[in-house]
Design an enzyme around this catalytic site. Sequence first.
Site, PDB file in Angstrom:
ATOM      1  N   GLY A 194      -7.580 -11.541  -3.027  1.00  0.00           N
ATOM      2  CA  GLY A 194      -8.377 -12.763  -2.992  1.00  0.00           C
ATOM      3  C   GLY A 194      -9.699 -12.639  -3.702  1.00  0.00           C
TER       4      GLY A 194
ATOM      5  CD  GLU B 286      -3.013 -11.061  -3.544  1.00  0.00           C
ATOM      6  OE1 GLU B 286      -4.021 -11.777  -3.531  1.00  0.00           O
ATOM      7  OE2 GLU B 286      -2.608 -10.457  -4.572  1.00  0.00           O
TER       8      GLU B 286
ATOM      9  CD  GLU C  31      -5.352 -15.161  -4.921  1.00  0.00           C
ATOM     10  OE1 GLU C  31      -4.454 -15.997  -5.129  1.00  0.00           O
ATOM     11  OE2 GLU C  31      -5.600 -14.689  -3.794  1.00  0.00           O
TER      12      GLU C  31
ATOM     13  CB  ALA D  63      -7.565 -11.811   2.858  1.00  0.00           C
TER      14      ALA D  63
END
Length: 272
Positions: A122, A145, A125, A76
């Site tokens: 992310g 994270e 992910e 992110a």
Amino acid sequence: MTTEPMQPQSQSQQPILWEQRGHIGYIRLNRPESLNAINEAMLIALEEQLHHIASDPRGIRVVILEGEGRAFCAGADLKERSMLTDPQKIRQRLIRSKAVFAALERLPQPTIAKINGLAFGGGLELALCCDFRYAISSERLGLTEVSLGIIPGAGGTQRLPRLIGPARAKELILTARRITAEQALTLGLLTGIAENEEQLQSQCASLAEELLANAPLAVYQAKRAIDQGLDLDLPSGLALETSAYEAIIPTKDRLEALEAFRAKRPPHFTGE
């Protein structure tokens, strides 16, 4: 090779780039100055592109996801995320991220993550939503994270344990450990590794060509049976398999395969 811009902007301004070469579609994350960190604009563009891909299963039969520059995706965009102070807006972003990532996972077409650089948070992910993952052996990956005071929120806590088992997933997630692609391959997180960018491209292209050699509708139904069957008990999974098989019985490609076998020639599949 043609590039189809998604927006009336220069390529340097587009958060993702799209190319189609034959029946292979390439999505390229295009924020190299921020290591392809995912911001709101990238989510919107990715959502639009995934909708287009899902609506064209005859024309686009395999999708390869990659990053521009020296990273696949750093996760992110923390600079943008730091501006989100309203808890409700944070929840909305999380919901949107989950929805876009799920749309990638639900594509009928086989998807290949070409991890041509680092993949953290992310970014990893996103790769976990693909059917196959290849990376350069020296690159590092991780769901990092918890080191930032949050947890994986776009599916990492669910997809990683299903892929490598809960104990290994806890080890990686709870420590925020960054591992090499070689270690990720050993864990079963990756499909394969390459020594350099050229070899990585070759591996992804080779797999794509293998997939393209088969009847696309049969590939899509087999993928559906596997993915949806993972959450079912065996009798329900077998019923799902029967449903997927029945969906391809009336297809022209099934008849073409039989005719090609009789004529001792390669089949020509059209996705019908």
